[in-house]
Design a protein around this motif. Structure first.
Motif, PDB file in Angstrom:
ATOM      1  N   VAL A 175       0.835  -1.204   0.000  1.00 53.46           N
ATOM      2  CA  VAL A 175       0.000   0.000   0.000  1.00 53.46           C
ATOM      3  C   VAL A 175       0.870   1.255   0.000  1.00 53.46           C
ATOM      4  N   LYS A 176       1.905   1.261   0.832  1.00 48.97           N
ATOM      5  CA  LYS A 176       2.789   2.435   0.918  1.00 48.97           C
ATOM      6  C   LYS A 176       3.516   2.667  -0.409  1.00 48.97           C
ATOM      7  N   ILE A 177       3.985   1.589  -1.006  1.00 53.86           N
ATOM      8  CA  ILE A 177       4.685   1.706  -2.298  1.00 53.86           C
ATOM      9  C   ILE A 177       3.742   2.243  -3.370  1.00 53.86           C
ATOM     10  N   ALA A 178       2.530   1.683  -3.419  1.00 51.37           N
ATOM     11  CA  ALA A 178       1.562   2.107  -4.432  1.00 51.37           C
ATOM     12  C   ALA A 178       1.125   3.546  -4.221  1.00 51.37           C
ATOM     13  N   ASN A 179       1.039   3.970  -2.974  1.00 51.81           N
ATOM     14  CA  ASN A 179       0.627   5.342  -2.690  1.00 51.81           C
ATOM     15  C   ASN A 179       1.665   6.339  -3.179  1.00 51.81           C
ATOM     16  N   ALA A 225      -5.987  -8.351   4.001  1.00 54.09           N
ATOM     17  CA  ALA A 225      -6.165  -6.973   3.534  1.00 54.09           C
ATOM     18  C   ALA A 225      -6.861  -6.130   4.603  1.00 54.09           C
ATOM     19  N   TRP A 226      -7.850  -6.700   5.238  1.00 51.66           N
ATOM     20  CA  TRP A 226      -8.584  -5.987   6.298  1.00 51.66           C
ATOM     21  C   TRP A 226      -7.672  -5.673   7.483  1.00 51.66           C
ATOM     22  N   PHE A 227      -6.851  -6.632   7.927  1.00 50.19           N
ATOM     23  CA  PHE A 227      -6.012  -6.427   9.115  1.00 50.19           C
ATOM     24  C   PHE A 227      -4.882  -5.429   8.842  1.00 50.19           C
ATOM     25  N   SER A 228      -4.506  -5.251   7.576  1.00 49.19           N
ATOM     26  CA  SER A 228      -3.424  -4.325   7.242  1.00 49.19           C
ATOM     27  C   SER A 228      -3.751  -2.892   7.649  1.00 49.19           C
ATOM     28  N   PHE A 229      -5.033  -2.581   7.818  1.00 49.10           N
ATOM     29  CA  PHE A 229      -5.433  -1.237   8.231  1.00 49.10           C
ATOM     30  C   PHE A 229      -5.063  -0.957   9.692  1.00 49.10           C
ATOM     31  N   TYR A 230      -4.693  -2.010  10.446  1.00 43.85           N
ATOM     32  CA  TYR A 230      -4.391  -1.833  11.868  1.00 43.85           C
ATOM     33  C   TYR A 230      -2.889  -1.859  12.153  1.00 43.85           C
ATOM     34  N   LEU A 243      -5.290  -2.586  -2.388  1.00 47.53           N
ATOM     35  CA  LEU A 243      -5.639  -3.908  -1.864  1.00 47.53           C
ATOM     36  C   LEU A 243      -6.640  -4.624  -2.764  1.00 47.53           C
ATOM     37  N   ILE A 244      -7.565  -3.894  -3.337  1.00 45.52           N
ATOM     38  CA  ILE A 244      -8.546  -4.524  -4.230  1.00 45.52           C
ATOM     39  C   ILE A 244      -7.859  -5.055  -5.490  1.00 45.52           C
ATOM     40  N   TYR A 245      -7.050  -4.202  -6.146  1.00 49.42           N
ATOM     41  CA  TYR A 245      -6.396  -4.597  -7.394  1.00 49.42           C
ATOM     42  C   TYR A 245      -5.431  -5.766  -7.165  1.00 49.42           C
ATOM     43  N   SER A 246      -4.578  -5.626  -6.137  1.00 48.61           N
ATOM     44  CA  SER A 246      -3.548  -6.650  -5.905  1.00 48.61           C
ATOM     45  C   SER A 246      -4.168  -7.976  -5.468  1.00 48.61           C
ATOM     46  N   SER A 247      -5.205  -7.904  -4.661  1.00 49.99           N
ATOM     47  CA  SER A 247      -5.836  -9.132  -4.176  1.00 49.99           C
ATOM     48  C   SER A 247      -6.427  -9.945  -5.317  1.00 49.99           C
ATOM     49  N   ILE A 248      -7.086  -9.264  -6.227  1.00 48.99           N
ATOM     50  CA  ILE A 248      -7.707  -9.959  -7.359  1.00 48.99           C
ATOM     51  C   ILE A 248      -6.645 -10.684  -8.186  1.00 48.99           C
ATOM     52  N   ILE A 249      -5.541  -9.997  -8.477  1.00 47.37           N
ATOM     53  CA  ILE A 249      -4.489 -10.576  -9.316  1.00 47.37           C
ATOM     54  C   ILE A 249      -3.828 -11.772  -8.633  1.00 47.37           C
ATOM     55  N   VAL A 250      -3.433 -11.586  -7.356  1.00 46.38           N
ATOM     56  CA  VAL A 250      -2.710 -12.647  -6.649  1.00 46.38           C
ATOM     57  C   VAL A 250      -3.588 -13.869  -6.435  1.00 46.38           C
ATOM     58  N   VAL A 251      -4.802 -13.637  -5.982  1.00 45.22           N
ATOM     59  CA  VAL A 251      -5.710 -14.764  -5.716  1.00 45.22           C
ATOM     60  C   VAL A 251      -5.979 -15.540  -6.996  1.00 45.22           C
TER      61      VAL A 251
END
Length: 575
Positions: A147-151, A404-409, A162-170
């Motif tokens: 997220v930091k790199i993409a930002n 992805a959800w836990f990364s917000f914490y 997280l949405i874009y990367s998750s779709i590709i990796v999964v």
């Protein structure tokens, strides 16, 4: 920063290639769970070794190294360099044992080494504890780095990334299984090394840096070049060197550096053609991970001190960074904004590849636990192979969503590193001894997990409070966890019954091939010491050449060459 057309062409090409690989191997991977999770146990050492290295090059790794260098200098890396000892222990004492076991996941070990309901409970509990909880924390840290790199480089928000990367990796991780992961890991490793080395060379040549000599003599950098912490600085010596080398390496369980082997490292050893391939794969991994790869990141970390001397300079340059995403670990991504078109595309591809390699491995490994050690063991014992693969793919998707959800914490790479070390604090010695000390039983392992996790949870929550219940630096938190957890599981071991002798005898006969478990022990200890010194010699030889100390570099390189020759002969002799 905006990427040029050539950058997007490079990125899209490789992402398409990774997706194609996943689709191409999906038919075979979907045949049965053995193919999906272990690639038919027929993988060569070089492919497995490279995959191990690629997996440990996560998106957060360059950021972690940069953060360590900026805060504590080059010697700050001893907090993870010390884990080489753990890796070498696995190479010479445990790699062959894992391969001989013939199990599908390392959690099957529990019902091989122990017996009864307690062993079954331990296997199921640890499948959720490691495959889900621990795995989610690990992946969340990688997601945070991505997220930091993409930002910084793309201007994407956390949600978008997280949405874009998750779709590709999964997509490709759930299709291709371990074989798809291994093949893409190989390509990703090559891209990552080319990208990091090329980027480092370009950054050192920037007018602001003015070459390697100017960098190394810069006022902000010259005091941070030592390989070892200042021996007159007691706090730094204890924090950076003594605790990692005297306590951390043998006492903590950390992904990729598990005492006695485990996790995705064990998964790859189990997928090897034979015992020799398992040993060579693990040896190559430790050499490449600790000796070959760190210096480009270290040099960029040092260069970042010239261009971004403090956090204020980073936040001023990148106002889009939220307060939660600011930290020294983002300095690596910030330095990448100075790269030209074409090269930034390669580096972005390498960072995306690093992200995908780690996440895909963690997903495959975690889902293997969910399927093999929980679902088919306790939920549906009659499950067909196709059902197992289907559950594996579903769990892959769910694990990604939760990570992805836990990364917000989470906030920084170092925070994640410390949290993972703390969770595994005190369990390491158990994983080393359980192969050889017969008194270790399921209750020993359950006690170790419960105590270490409780302590880690306490310190994690304590750190988030406005007023701390107890104020302890992270290194003393680690030592506290190690002492309490180790004492706890040892006492439980002493006051509970060991596994029945028949199970122990069958286990010993299988993994030690009918020989004494201490067969060739002395030679293995020698190999462990020489191998460790050889890798460190290579690491510091490269550093010496970079620093311009040619004579020292040649001496260290000669020592590492001699060590390599001895190690090859020892591996050929040992059973």
């Amino acid at each position: 920063m905006k990427l040029g057309t050539i950058d997007w062409v490079i990125i899209i090409f490789f992402l398409s290639l990774f997706a194609f690989i996943g689709v191409y191997v999906s038919k075979r991977a979907g045949k049965n769970s053995n193919e999906f999770f272990l690639s038919g146990r027929n993988m060569p050492w070089w492919l497995l070794g490279v995959s191990m290295v690629a997996t440990t090059f996560a998106a957060d790794t360059p950021g972690l190294v940069t953060e360590l260098v900026r805060n504590d200098g080059v010697s700050g890396n001893w907090v993870w360099w010390a884990l080489l000892l753990t890796g070498m222990l696995t190479v010479f004492f445990y790699a062959k044992l894992w391969r001989r076991s013939g199990i599908t996941t390392d959690l099957e070990f529990y019902e091989l080494r122990y017996t009864g309901k307690s062993a079954a409970f331990l296997r199921g509990f640890r499948a959720i504890y490691l495959g889900v909880i621990f795995n989610i924390i690990t992946m969340a840290g990688v997601c945070l780095a991505g997220v930091k790199i993409a930002n910084i480089l793309l201007g994407f928000s956390q949600e978008q990334t997280l949405i874009y990367s998750s779709i590709i990796v999964v997509f490709y991780a759930s299709l291709g299984g371990l074989k798809g992961v291994l093949i893409t890991d190989f390509i990703q490793f090559i891209i990552a090394m080319i990208g990091s080395i090329w980027a480092t060379i370009y950054i050192v040549g920037l007018p602001e840096i003015n070459g390697l000599s100017a960098l190394l003599t810069h006022d902000s950098v010259s005091s941070k070049l030592d390989f070892f912490p200042n021996f007159n600085n007691t706090e730094a010596l204890i924090t950076l060197l003594i605790i990692p080398l005297a306590v951390q390496w043998w006492s903590t369980w950390y992904p990729g550096a598990e005492p006695g082997g485990g996790g995705y490292i064990a998964q790859r050893m189990l997928a090897a053609k034979d015992e020799k391939h398992a040993t060579w794969a693990t040896l190559f991994f430790n050499f490449a991970h600790y000796a070959m790869r760190p210096w480009p990141w270290i040099i960029v970390g040092l260069a970042s001190l010239v261009i971004f001397p403090d956090l204020n300079s980073i936040s001023s340059a990148f106002p889009g960074l939220t307060a939660e995403m600011q930290g020294d670990d983002v300095a690596y991504a910030a330095m990448m904004t100075y790269l030209p078109a074409g090269l930034i595309g390669i580096v972005m591809t390498s960072l995306i590849a690093a992200f995908m390699s780690t996440i895909s491995t963690q997903l495959n490994w975690g889902s293997s636990y969910v399927v093999n050690d929980f679902y088919s063991r306790f939920i549906n014992k009659e499950a067909s192979e196709k059902q197992k693969v289907r559950v594996g793919r579903i769990s892959t998707v769910l694990l990604m969503i939760l990570a992805a959800w836990f990364s917000f914490y989470l906030q920084s790479a170092k925070d994640v590193f410390n949290l993972l070390l703390q969770i595994g604090a005190g369990t390491g010695l158990l994983f080393i001894l359980r192969w050889f000390w017969h008194r270790v039983n399921p209750f020993s392992e359950i006690a170790a997990m419960v105590i270490s996790f409780s302590i880690a949870l306490f310190f994690f929550i304590n750190g988030k409070l406005d007023v701390h219940i107890i104020d302890l630096p992270s290194h003393w938190q680690l030592v506290t966890g190690v002492v309490i957890t180790t004492l706890g599981w040892v006492l439980v071991t002493v006051f509970t019954k060991p596994t029945n002798q028949k199970t122990i005898d069958e286990f010993d006969s299988l993994v030690f091939a009918g020989k004494s478990k201490f067969n060739g022990f002395g030679l293995k200890i020698v190999a462990f010491i020489i191998g460790t010194l050889g890798v460190y010699s290579t690491l510091f030889s490269i550093g010496s050449f970079i620093y311009g100390n040619t004579i020292k570099g040649i001496i260290l390189l000669s020592l590492s060459t001699i060590a390599c020759i001895i190690i090859v002969k020892i591996i050929q002799k040992t059973d």
